[in-house]
Design an enzyme around this catalytic site. Structure first.
Site, PDB file in Angstrom:
ATOM      1  N   GLU A 248     -11.516  -3.616  -3.072  1.00 38.63           N
ATOM      2  CA  GLU A 248     -10.601  -2.611  -3.500  1.00 38.63           C
ATOM      3  C   GLU A 248      -9.967  -2.867  -4.957  1.00 38.63           C
ATOM      4  OE1 GLU A 248      -6.951  -3.260  -1.044  1.00 38.63           O
ATOM      5  OE2 GLU A 248      -8.117  -4.733   0.504  1.00 38.63           O
TER       6      GLU A 248
ATOM      7  N   HIS B 282       0.852  -1.142   0.086  1.00 32.18           N
ATOM      8  CA  HIS B 282       0.020  -0.225   0.011  1.00 32.18           C
ATOM      9  C   HIS B 282       0.789   1.353   0.067  1.00 32.18           C
ATOM     10  CE1 HIS B 282      -3.361  -2.532  -0.016  1.00 32.18           C
ATOM     11  NE2 HIS B 282      -3.611  -2.566   1.491  1.00 32.18           N
TER      12      HIS B 282
ATOM     13  N   ASP C  99      -8.202 -12.887   1.153  1.00 32.38           N
ATOM     14  CA  ASP C  99      -7.184 -11.602   0.619  1.00 32.38           C
ATOM     15  C   ASP C  99      -6.650 -12.039  -0.905  1.00 32.38           C
ATOM     16  OD1 ASP C  99      -5.710  -9.475   0.899  1.00 32.38           O
ATOM     17  OD2 ASP C  99      -4.140 -10.231   2.509  1.00 32.38           O
TER      18      ASP C  99
ATOM     19  N   HIS D  95      -9.937   1.783   0.679  1.00 31.49           N
ATOM     20  CA  HIS D  95      -9.685   0.581   1.634  1.00 31.49           C
ATOM     21  C   HIS D  95     -10.814   0.880   2.604  1.00 31.49           C
ATOM     22  CE1 HIS D  95      -7.604  -2.345   3.992  1.00 31.49           C
ATOM     23  NE2 HIS D  95      -6.671  -2.388   2.676  1.00 31.49           N
ATOM     24  N   SER D  96     -12.114   1.102   2.318  1.00 33.03           N
ATOM     25  CA  SER D  96     -13.180   0.928   3.284  1.00 33.03           C
ATOM     26  C   SER D  96     -13.480  -0.428   3.664  1.00 33.03           C
ATOM     27  CB  SER D  96     -14.529   1.590   2.816  1.00 33.03           C
ATOM     28  OG  SER D  96     -14.342   3.057   2.565  1.00 33.03           O
TER      29      SER D  96
END
Length: 343
Positions: A302, A108, A244, A177-178
């Site tokens: 995302e 990130h 993920d 990135h909520s």
């Protein structure tokens, strides 16, 4: 188009960051609070016909909790969202060493990526604009990078639009990135989720793609609405403690990428994007990276480029309409994501 009201809320003060500005965007259907730290979505309220409202994202009401979490709650992450293997980029025989904040990889954008910056803020029609200038060499990335993020409401949609320019070739990949939780329960197991993808990234133990596989017949098949509590118990998800994983989207040009539904609240979230992939993260480590939140209490959708895309072009064979992972000085990066809410 209905009226949207934009109010500036009392700011937060910090000795190093300065003034962290806060704004409320209100329409008949939605109310969204955004803050200048990380260009973050802090609250996202959905109004119901009975006068009640539901906050569908995880967030905080104070600055200290945001500063003491490592989960990127609601922030815009970059310059490159997701992972870059070994923290290295190569371009025309030149190697750029990036900050390896998830050793040995870059995650990130590095230790103090864009999610950790206090952006400049201003009101715009129906919303707010955040702007940020990143210097050449910031977290190891080449070139000056100027970025602006617009949040605005259109009827029952929150729109996030991101633009950026660079002074030298650089891979850009921004995302929101909520962490969504549509029913306010302690975990997301009761949600139904559908992702419009036929391929997903098979990853190694550090989250780097090693192949792109068919979702059909696998526990990663979310091409039809699937209950998350059933999916999360799959043995194949044990190494990552949940999802993920990156999905290569089947369509382009703002086609529906994902649909999430809560029968408890009656809320449905549809995500539309112009990006070629979608990372699904089910908050597998929320309890160790935040205060007051539990593992699997929220899920992230995302949109962006796949992990390690600047160093691995195998994904482009599946998504041929996306051909370039590097942004050049004569180009303008553009990302748009729409969050459509129905009740």
């Amino acid at each position: 188009m209905e009226n949207v009201h934009v109010f500036e809320l009392p700011a937060w003060q910090h000795p190093k960051l300065g003034i962290v500005r806060r704004f409320s965007l209100k329409s008949a259907e939605l109310e969204v609070v955004v803050i200048s730290l990380g260009a973050t979505i802090s609250q996202f309220y959905v109004n119901h016909d009975d006068g009640n409202k539901t906050n569908i994202v995880l967030g905080y009401d104070n600055l200290n909790d945001y500063l003491n979490q490592q989960a990127y709650l609601g922030a815009v992450v970059g310059r490159y969202a997701n992972r870059i293997a070994g923290g290295q980029l190569n371009f025309k025989n030149q190697t750029f060493q990036l900050n390896q904040n998830q050793f040995p990889h870059t995650l990130h954008g590095g230790k103090t990526g864009f999610s950790h910056k206090n952006w400049q803020a201003s009101k715009r029609k129906n919303g707010v604009r955040f702007q940020l200038m990143s210097d050449d060499g910031d977290m190891g990335f080449p070139g000056h990078c100027e970025t602006w993020v617009d949040y605005y409401l259109e009827n029952n949609q929150l729109v996030m639009e991101i633009f950026a320019t660079v002074s030298r070739p650089c891979p850009l990949n921004f995302t929101g990135h909520s962490y969504f939780n549509l029913d306010g329960l302690a975990d997301i197991g009761q949600h139904q989720l559908q992702i419009n993808a036929k391929k997903y990234a098979q990853i190694n133990q550090t989250g780097i793609p090693v192949d792109y596989c068919d979702v059909a017949g696998s526990p990663f098949d979310l091409s039809k609405p699937s209950a998350l509590n059933t999916c999360l118990t799959s043995p194949e998800l044990m190494p990552t403690r949940g999802f993920d994983h990156c999905y290569l989207l089947a369509n382009k040009d703002l086609a529906p990428a994902a649909i999430a539904t809560s029968k408890s609240s009656g809320i449905t979230l549809k995500l539309f994007t112009n990006q070629p992939s979608l990372q699904l993260y089910t908050g597998n480590y929320l309890s160790t990276t935040t205060n007051n939140f539990r593992d699997h209490q929220g899920f992230c959708l995302e949109p962006g480029l796949p992990p390690n895309a600047p160093n691995d072009n195998r994904w482009q064979q599946v998504v041929p309409h996306q051909t370039n992972t590097w942004t050049h000085p004569f180009e303008r990066y553009h990302h748009i994501t729409r969050y459509e809410i129905t009740t």
